[in-house]
Design an enzyme around this catalytic site. Structure first.
Site, PDB file in Angstrom:
ATOM      1  CD  GLU A   1     -11.797  -2.996  13.534  1.00 22.35           C
ATOM      2  OE1 GLU A   1     -10.813  -3.379  14.194  1.00 22.35           O
ATOM      3  OE2 GLU A   1     -11.762  -2.848  12.303  1.00 22.35           O
TER       4      GLU A   1
ATOM      5  CG  HIS B   1     -12.984   3.572   3.254  1.00 27.35           C
ATOM      6  ND1 HIS B   1     -13.703   4.554   3.895  1.00 27.35           N
ATOM      7  CD2 HIS B   1     -11.680   3.831   3.498  1.00 27.35           C
ATOM      8  CE1 HIS B   1     -12.870   5.385   4.496  1.00 27.35           C
ATOM      9  NE2 HIS B   1     -11.639   4.971   4.268  1.00 27.35           N
TER      10      HIS B   1
ATOM     11  NE  ARG C   1      -7.190   6.783  20.253  1.00 27.20           N
ATOM     12  CZ  ARG C   1      -6.298   6.066  19.631  1.00 27.20           C
ATOM     13  NH1 ARG C   1      -6.053   4.855  20.016  1.00 27.20           N
ATOM     14  NH2 ARG C   1      -5.624   6.552  18.610  1.00 27.20           N
TER      15      ARG C   1
ATOM     16  NE  ARG D   1      -6.180   1.476  -0.002  1.00 30.76           N
ATOM     17  CZ  ARG D   1      -6.164   2.686   0.542  1.00 30.76           C
ATOM     18  NH1 ARG D   1      -5.029   3.212   0.982  1.00 30.76           N
ATOM     19  NH2 ARG D   1      -7.273   3.371   0.661  1.00 30.76           N
TER      20      ARG D   1
ATOM     21  NE  ARG E   1     -10.032  12.375   4.358  1.00 31.27           N
ATOM     22  CZ  ARG E   1      -9.981  11.104   4.010  1.00 31.27           C
ATOM     23  NH1 ARG E   1     -10.775  10.635   3.080  1.00 31.27           N
ATOM     24  NH2 ARG E   1      -9.144  10.284   4.591  1.00 31.27           N
TER      25      ARG E   1
ATOM     26  CG  HIS F   1     -14.108   2.119   6.962  1.00 32.38           C
ATOM     27  ND1 HIS F   1     -13.324   1.021   6.661  1.00 32.38           N
ATOM     28  CD2 HIS F   1     -13.233   3.116   7.264  1.00 32.38           C
ATOM     29  CE1 HIS F   1     -12.044   1.345   6.772  1.00 32.38           C
ATOM     30  NE2 HIS F   1     -11.962   2.624   7.131  1.00 32.38           N
ATOM     31  CG  LEU F   2     -17.476   4.965  11.983  1.00 33.10           C
ATOM     32  CD1 LEU F   2     -18.207   5.023  13.316  1.00 33.10           C
ATOM     33  CD2 LEU F   2     -17.864   6.162  11.112  1.00 33.10           C
TER      34      LEU F   2
ATOM     35  CG  ASN G   1      -6.969   8.700  10.898  1.00 28.75           C
ATOM     36  OD1 ASN G   1      -7.331   9.478  11.775  1.00 28.75           O
ATOM     37  ND2 ASN G   1      -5.841   8.026  10.946  1.00 28.75           N
ATOM     38  N   GLY G   2     -10.356   8.090   7.960  1.00 26.30           N
ATOM     39  CA  GLY G   2     -11.364   8.375   6.939  1.00 26.30           C
ATOM     40  C   GLY G   2     -12.625   7.605   7.324  1.00 26.30           C
TER      41      GLY G   2
ATOM     42  CG  ASN H   1      -1.821   1.136   1.348  1.00 27.66           C
ATOM     43  OD1 ASN H   1      -1.772   2.049   0.518  1.00 27.66           O
ATOM     44  ND2 ASN H   1      -2.656   1.135   2.358  1.00 27.66           N
TER      45      ASN H   1
ATOM     46  CD  GLU I   1      -8.856  -0.812   4.251  1.00 28.19           C
ATOM     47  OE1 GLU I   1      -8.523  -0.359   5.369  1.00 28.19           O
ATOM     48  OE2 GLU I   1      -9.059  -0.097   3.273  1.00 28.19           O
TER      49      GLU I   1
HETATM   50  P1  AMP Z   1      -7.978   3.647  11.381  1.00 30.84           P
HETATM   51  O1  AMP Z   1      -7.903   4.696  10.295  1.00 30.84           O
HETATM   52  O2  AMP Z   1      -8.944   2.558  11.088  1.00 30.84           O
HETATM   53  O3  AMP Z   1      -6.621   3.116  11.804  1.00 30.84           O
HETATM   54  O4  AMP Z   1      -8.569   4.390  12.675  1.00 30.84           O
HETATM   55  C1  AMP Z   1      -7.822   5.363  13.362  1.00 30.84           C
HETATM   56  C2  AMP Z   1      -8.748   6.216  14.194  1.00 30.84           C
HETATM   57  O5  AMP Z   1      -9.428   5.408  15.153  1.00 30.84           O
HETATM   58  C3  AMP Z   1      -8.015   7.298  14.976  1.00 30.84           C
HETATM   59  O6  AMP Z   1      -8.537   8.547  14.618  1.00 30.84           O
HETATM   60  C4  AMP Z   1      -8.322   7.000  16.416  1.00 30.84           C
HETATM   61  O7  AMP Z   1      -8.604   8.186  17.099  1.00 30.84           O
HETATM   62  C5  AMP Z   1      -9.579   6.165  16.344  1.00 30.84           C
HETATM   63  N1  AMP Z   1      -9.729   5.270  17.495  1.00 30.84           N
HETATM   64  C6  AMP Z   1      -9.029   4.157  17.790  1.00 30.84           C
HETATM   65  N2  AMP Z   1      -9.460   3.622  18.964  1.00 30.84           N
HETATM   66  C7  AMP Z   1     -10.465   4.418  19.412  1.00 30.84           C
HETATM   67  C8  AMP Z   1     -11.329   4.418  20.558  1.00 30.84           C
HETATM   68  N3  AMP Z   1     -11.244   3.481  21.504  1.00 30.84           N
HETATM   69  N4  AMP Z   1     -12.222   5.417  20.667  1.00 30.84           N
HETATM   70  C9  AMP Z   1     -12.350   6.367  19.717  1.00 30.84           C
HETATM   71  N5  AMP Z   1     -11.568   6.419  18.626  1.00 30.84           N
HETATM   72  C10 AMP Z   1     -10.634   5.466  18.464  1.00 30.84           C
END
Ligand code: AMP
Length: 403
Positions: free
Chosen positions: A337, A184, A288, A95, A245, A212-213, A215-216, A7, A388
């Site tokens: 998650e 995504h 967080r 990717r 964003r 899907h939550l 960064n994006g 990637n 992914e």
């Molecule tokens: P990813 O792009 O899937 O790696 O997700 C990263 C995002 O997940 C970051 O912005 C983190 O702030 C958020 N994140 C990870 N764990 C938690 C949590 N327990 N509560 C809220 N946000 C989280």
């Protein structure tokens, strides 16, 4: 058979090596800050006894070619690698963010395909050129491996025209490719298949909304196993509120910023992609931190969380209406998650759709795919950890078998 998944971003390359069809991860890592004064290499090898060994290094890695050469030398390393020569890598799965309308399936890379990819690069100027660079370098380093491109947009190519077209004159679609593509895709595809498997529902009859939550952030309506609508559009800027964003805005806002505040297109681009979302609302793109401040009654953080959740709920309602029947609501990626708090807020008030969360199941510390709905809930609520890289390996594997 070993499949290397790459990637490549503008200043980083992430990689994972899989043994297929067993789906075992042999090693994984990343090279970050490529081209900066101090690049960072993180490498992890998964040992047969189930333990992991980590290796980190700092140094100057001037470009993608150097980065991939360093990754290659780690793959060959007596202590940190698992191969003795390049041809042990049967395939490389890349990717690629944007496949335009041309690519709706994983595609064997050839010079013609690369040329097509260059032609559609204007649709994703931040991502596709870096993906292409990664492919070019991998073709040099692994000349005997099958090389496959897996597109982030491909899963959404099944959207009907009334969902993907914008209500602007047709010529802009025909001549310039201006339409919603969605992103995504590998994640939405992976988690929806995994959810159908978990629920023992035939994928071709599975209706779901996958959220899907990370960064994006994006949300997809899945009807009979295929994507029929998604919140991101021409670019990954539309839809939900994200780390930096804005997600959906009135398009006139852009005209206002340019006409009345004299901002250049580049400044507006930066504002909406890098300085908006949670960062713009509450000063941080780490949810967080924003949730922590929410719990300490910080008004900006409270508004940011309310807006973030409200936008997700609006999309769930809209997609439930268009799907008609909903089997499952799926949460995935960093926030989906890990944040019981956000899942709870999203599900609050959705009882009329049959969405009812069980508090204990929601807060249980489990890492695998799991169900969170209460006994009376009509819709399954699932957390499915996305993967992914594995999805790219899974999509690459069949092309290898056909060689
Ligand atoms: P990813 O792009 O899937 O790696 O997700 C990263 C995002 O997940 C970051 O912005 C983190 O702030 C958020 N994140 C990870 N764990 C938690 C949590 N327990 N509560 C809220 N946000 C989280």
């Amino acid at each position: 058979m070993k499949i290397l998944v790459l990637n490549a971003g503008s200043s980083s390359i992430k990689y994972q090596l899989f043994e297929m069809p067993e789906k075992n991860v042999l090693l994984a890592g990343s090279v970050e800050k490529i081209g900066e004064a101090s690049s960072l290499v993180n490498h992890k090898i998964y040992q047969q006894d189930g333990t992991e060994k980590k290796h980190e290094e700092n140094g100057v890695i001037s470009g993608h070619s150097d980065a991939l050469k360093r990754i290659f030398s780690l793959l060959l390393d007596a202590e940190w690698g698992v191969i003795r020569e390049a041809k042990e890598i049967s395939a490389v799965g890349h990717r690629v963010v944007h496949g335009g309308e041309k690519f709706s399936k994983p595609t064997l890379l050839s010079s013609e395909v690369l040329e097509e990819l260059r032609k559609i690069s204007y649709l994703a100027p931040l991502h596709n050129p870096a993906n292409i660079r990664g492919i070019e370098v991998a073709l040099e380093i692994f000349p005997d491996s099958v090389q496959v491109a897996v597109f982030d947009t491909a899963f959404h190519q099944s959207m009907p025209d009334y969902a993907f077209r914008y209500a602007i004159p047709e010529r802009f679609y025909r001549e310039n490719g201006l339409r919603a593509y969605g992103f995504h895709g590998t994640s939405h595809q992976y988690v929806s298949r995994e959810a159908a498997r978990f629920l023992s529902i035939d994928e071709s009859r599975f209706n779901a909304i996958s959220v899907h939550l990370g960064n994006g952030c994006s949300i997809t309506a899945i009807s009979n196993g295929i994507s029929v609508d998604t919140s991101m559009g021409l670019t990954p800027l539309g839809g939900l509120i994200m780390g930096t964003r804005s997600g959906d805005i009135d398009p006139s806002l852009i005209l206002f910023l340019e006409k009345h505040l004299n901002m250049t297109p580049e400044q507006v681009d930066k504002l909406l992609n890098k300085e908006s979302g949670l960062k713009g609302l509450a000063g941080s793109n780490d949810l967080r931190e924003v949730i922590d401040r929410y719990q300490h009654q910080d008004p900006a953080a409270q508004l940011a969380v309310e807006m973030y959740v409200y936008r997700i709920k609006k999309y769930i309602g809209a997609y439930a209406a268009t799907l008609g029947r909903l089997d499952a609501l799926i949460f995935t990626a960093g926030v989906g998650e890990n944040s019981a708090f956000i899942r709870e807020k999203v599900c609050q008030g959705l009882e009329m759709l049959g969405i009812e969360l069980d508090q204990d199941l929601n807060t249980a510390a489990v890492r695998e795919t799991r169900a969170l709905e209460s006994a009376s809930g009509k819709v399954k609520i699932l957390v499915v950890p996305t993967n992914e890289e594995l999805e790219i390996a899974l999509q690459t594997y069949p092309l290898l078998a056909n060689q």
